[in-house]
Design a protein around this motif. Structure first.
Motif, short mmCIF file in Angstrom:
data_model
loop_
_atom_site.label_atom_id
_atom_site.label_comp_id
_atom_site.label_asym_id
_atom_site.label_seq_id
_atom_site.Cartn_x
_atom_site.Cartn_y
_atom_site.Cartn_z
N ARG A 16 -14.09 -23.06 -71.75
CA ARG A 16 -13.79 -24.00 -70.78
C ARG A 16 -13.30 -25.16 -71.63
NH1 ARG A 16 -18.74 -24.22 -67.45
NH2 ARG A 16 -18.11 -22.37 -66.76
N GLN A 17 -12.28 -25.86 -70.89
CA GLN A 17 -11.86 -27.13 -71.39
C GLN A 17 -13.00 -28.18 -71.22
OE1 GLN A 17 -8.20 -28.06 -69.83
NE2 GLN A 17 -7.70 -29.39 -71.45
N SER A 18 -13.35 -28.79 -72.36
CA SER A 18 -14.49 -29.78 -72.41
C SER A 18 -14.00 -31.11 -71.96
CB SER A 18 -15.29 -29.78 -73.87
OG SER A 18 -14.25 -30.14 -74.81
N ASP A 19 -12.89 -31.40 -71.93
CA ASP A 19 -12.45 -32.69 -71.75
C ASP A 19 -12.06 -33.06 -70.33
OD1 ASP A 19 -9.10 -32.60 -73.31
OD2 ASP A 19 -10.29 -31.15 -72.21
N GLU A 20 -12.65 -32.13 -69.36
CA GLU A 20 -12.02 -32.79 -67.93
C GLU A 20 -12.89 -33.78 -67.79
OE1 GLU A 20 -13.62 -29.21 -65.81
OE2 GLU A 20 -12.28 -27.83 -67.03
N PRO A 21 -12.30 -34.66 -67.27
CA PRO A 21 -12.76 -35.99 -66.62
C PRO A 21 -13.86 -35.78 -65.52
CG PRO A 21 -10.63 -36.06 -66.16
CD PRO A 21 -10.76 -34.69 -66.74
N VAL A 22 -15.00 -36.30 -65.86
CA VAL A 22 -16.21 -36.01 -64.89
C VAL A 22 -16.56 -37.26 -64.16
CG1 VAL A 22 -17.71 -33.83 -64.70
CG2 VAL A 22 -17.17 -34.81 -66.93
N GLY A 24 -17.87 -40.06 -65.36
CA GLY A 24 -17.84 -41.41 -66.12
C GLY A 24 -16.67 -42.01 -65.64
N GLU A 25 -15.47 -41.34 -64.80
CA GLU A 25 -14.25 -41.71 -64.79
C GLU A 25 -14.25 -43.35 -64.54
OE1 GLU A 25 -10.27 -40.18 -63.13
OE2 GLU A 25 -11.84 -39.44 -62.02
N SER A 27 -16.10 -45.87 -64.79
CA SER A 27 -17.05 -46.69 -65.88
C SER A 27 -15.96 -47.23 -66.69
CB SER A 27 -18.27 -46.18 -66.57
OG SER A 27 -17.70 -45.87 -67.64
N LYS A 28 -14.98 -46.70 -67.17
CA LYS A 28 -14.04 -47.35 -68.03
C LYS A 28 -13.16 -48.21 -67.50
CE LYS A 28 -9.65 -46.11 -69.31
NZ LYS A 28 -8.70 -45.15 -70.02
N LYS B 182 -12.55 -39.39 -73.88
CA LYS B 182 -11.76 -38.39 -73.00
C LYS B 182 -12.37 -38.15 -71.85
CE LYS B 182 -11.16 -34.68 -76.92
NZ LYS B 182 -11.71 -33.43 -77.29
N THR B 183 -13.70 -38.47 -71.70
CA THR B 183 -14.24 -38.39 -70.41
C THR B 183 -14.36 -39.64 -69.65
OG1 THR B 183 -16.36 -39.02 -71.38
CG2 THR B 183 -15.89 -36.79 -70.95
N ASN B 184 -13.63 -40.57 -69.92
CA ASN B 184 -13.46 -41.91 -69.48
C ASN B 184 -14.53 -42.79 -69.26
OD1 ASN B 184 -10.39 -41.90 -69.19
ND2 ASN B 184 -10.57 -40.79 -67.09
N GLU B 185 -15.35 -42.53 -70.22
CA GLU B 185 -16.55 -43.46 -70.16
C GLU B 185 -16.54 -44.40 -71.13
OE1 GLU B 185 -20.37 -40.63 -69.53
OE2 GLU B 185 -18.85 -39.60 -70.52
N ALA B 264 -7.38 -23.57 -73.93
CA ALA B 264 -7.39 -24.64 -73.20
C ALA B 264 -6.00 -24.92 -72.63
CB ALA B 264 -8.06 -25.99 -73.79
N LYS B 267 -4.79 -22.11 -70.58
CA LYS B 267 -5.26 -22.29 -69.20
C LYS B 267 -4.41 -23.58 -68.27
CE LYS B 267 -9.53 -23.28 -66.85
NZ LYS B 267 -10.83 -24.15 -67.27
#
Lengths: 192, 270
Positions: A16-22, A24-25, A27-28, B182-185, B264, B267
């Motif tokens: 699975r692609q680990s860098d899917e924005p979840v 925290g989107e 917050s930045k 990466k997760t925009n945090e 990835a 995909k």
């Protein structure tokens, strides 16, 4: 069977692609926007004191024409895309009639020397008022409104909508009319 | 010889000024340049610890200023590299023991015999900061991708701007965590650079190796394996005028990660 599903899940998880924005989107983006605003204030020396002074002067100016709920006045900076806007929101109780306005202006003329000396104080602000749009929206006649007493005998004859802003439609049931003064502020950073 | 005097500053404390000073200094010395590091954080000296020189300090900058010793006597040579010397801060005095004029004079003297004089600035914007920047002609502003650090960095940049002697102000973004970006945090490098509007001189990833290197008193640039060490060596190269691309922190490191990356991408295409 469960072994196979376990294996499948493990393998699937592995690829699975680990860098899917979840979660925290936001917050930045929130941080970046808050920072831009606070830096704008830092860089222009727009201190709370200055803001308070602006607030006071705006109340004085608008009081000539409108009767409003001064305690509810809000003055905020808001970020819209690349621009920072100064938002002034005041609940308007009623518009003054011509005689009252003339009286207020006449009164101001007598005080003119006094107010001039106040206005002359340089605040070093770097903004430039580019645009000043006022939007007065006439209230839908609301017979049952509890605030009907406050309403003027004369109805406000205001331009219907200067700007296509419908955000306040909901609030209008509470306030007899809503005035939104919007000043676009161009911030020039003093040093780059 | 006329060396370059570079101040390393940040406004906020704890963002890595001292670590940055120690590492850039060590990296430049490894390249064969003569470097003096000055710790101007009077009362809170730490640069000696990061270099592992704490037991060798006899005289400090205050001793030099109060003429208890010669400038040369107060310079402590690094254990590994004689090109690198430290002028330590006094631990028992406060910032008022030194004036901007006196520090400027020390910098002037040191740059006659060295290629680089790196001044490690204390946190804050008061006298200590004014002292540290007095002799400098270049500045590196260290920040992390956190709001408070960025705001303080902006303040520092604003204070450096009107100083005519300082001809170059560059940004070093420290403790970057690619997985959070990466997760925009976390704000990205581009976000921070755009907000602060000064050119980047370095991007240093968060690296647990920094902790162990501090424990040992051995700057991470001496560790060939560490990513942060490589990033600091690149900063030194950029200071020397080389055009070095910034590390691609997203790059998968191991074989397994590379395979994951290929899948990835497949995909993503599907």
């Amino acid at each position: 069977m469960s072994i196979f599903t376990d294996i499948y899940n493990t393998v699937a998880k592995f690829f699975r692609q680990s860098d899917e924005p979840v979660i925290g989107e936001a917050s930045k983006a929130v941080a970046a926007n808050r920072l831009k605003l606070v830096l704008m204030q830092d860089r222009t020396n727009l201190t709370p004191k200055v803001l308070e002074q602006m607030r006071g002067e705006m109340i004085d100016l608008l009081s000539k024409y409108l009767e409003m709920d001064k305690d509810m006045l809000e003055l905020n900076f808001e970020q819209e895309g690349d621009q920072v806007a100064l938002m002034l929101s005041i609940p308007v109780i009623r518009a003054k009639d011509e005689e009252e306005i003339e009286a207020a202006i006449a009164k101001e003329d007598t005080d003119i020397t006094e107010s001039n000396s106040e206005e002359d104080s340089d605040e070093d602000n770097e903004e430039e008022i580019v645009d000043l749009e006022e939007e007065i929206e006439e209230d839908v006649v609301d017979e049952e409104s509890t605030k009907s007493k406050k309403r003027s005998s004369k109805k406000v004859s205001a331009p219907e909508e200067l700007q296509g802003n419908h955000e306040n439609v909901e609030n209008m049931e509470e306030q007899s009319c809503e005035l939104e003064t919007q000043q676009e502020v161009v911030c020039e950073n003093q040093e780059s | 010889m006329t060396g370059r005097v570079i101040v390393i500053t940040s406004g906020k404390g704890g963002v890595g000024k001292t670590t940055t000073s120690a590492n850039i200094g060590t990296a430049l010395a490894k390249e064969g340049y003569k470097v003096v590091l000055i710790d101007t954080d009077l009362g809170l000296r730490n640069l000696d610890l990061l270099l592992g020189l704490e037991n060798r300090i006899v005289y400090t900058i205050v001793d030099v200023i109060e003429e208890r010793c010669k400038l040369k006597q107060a310079l402590v040579k690094d254990k590994k590299n004689p090109n690198l010397q430290l002028l330590a801060a006094a631990q028992t005095r406060d910032k008022s023991a030194v004036s901007a004029e006196q520090l400027k004079e020390i910098c002037e003297k040191l740059k006659e015999t060295n290629d680089f004089v790196l001044v490690d600035c204390p946190a804050g914007i008061e006298q200590g900061f004014q002292n540290a920047v007095a002799g400098a002609s270049e500045a590196i502003v260290v920040t992390t991708p956190e709001m408070s650090a960025i705001r303080d960095a902006d303040r520092i940049i604003g204070l450096l701007g009107p100083k005519e002697e300082i001809t170059s102000v560059k940004l070093l973004l420290n403790r970057v965590r690619p997985n959070l970006i990466k997760t925009n945090e976390m704000m990205s490098v581009d976000d921070v650079a755009e907000i602060l509007e000064i050119p980047l001189v370095g991007i240093i990833p968060e690296d647990t190796g920094i902790i162990t290197s501090t424990n040992k008193g051995d700057p991470i640039v001496n560790n060939e394996e560490a990513l942060a060490g490589k990033a600091y060596r690149n900063v030194a190269q950029r200071i020397l005028g080389e055009e070095v691309p910034f590390l691609d922190l997203d790059e998968p490191k191991g074989f397994v990660e590379k395979i994951k990356n290929v899948f990835a991408k497949l995909k993503a295409k599907v």
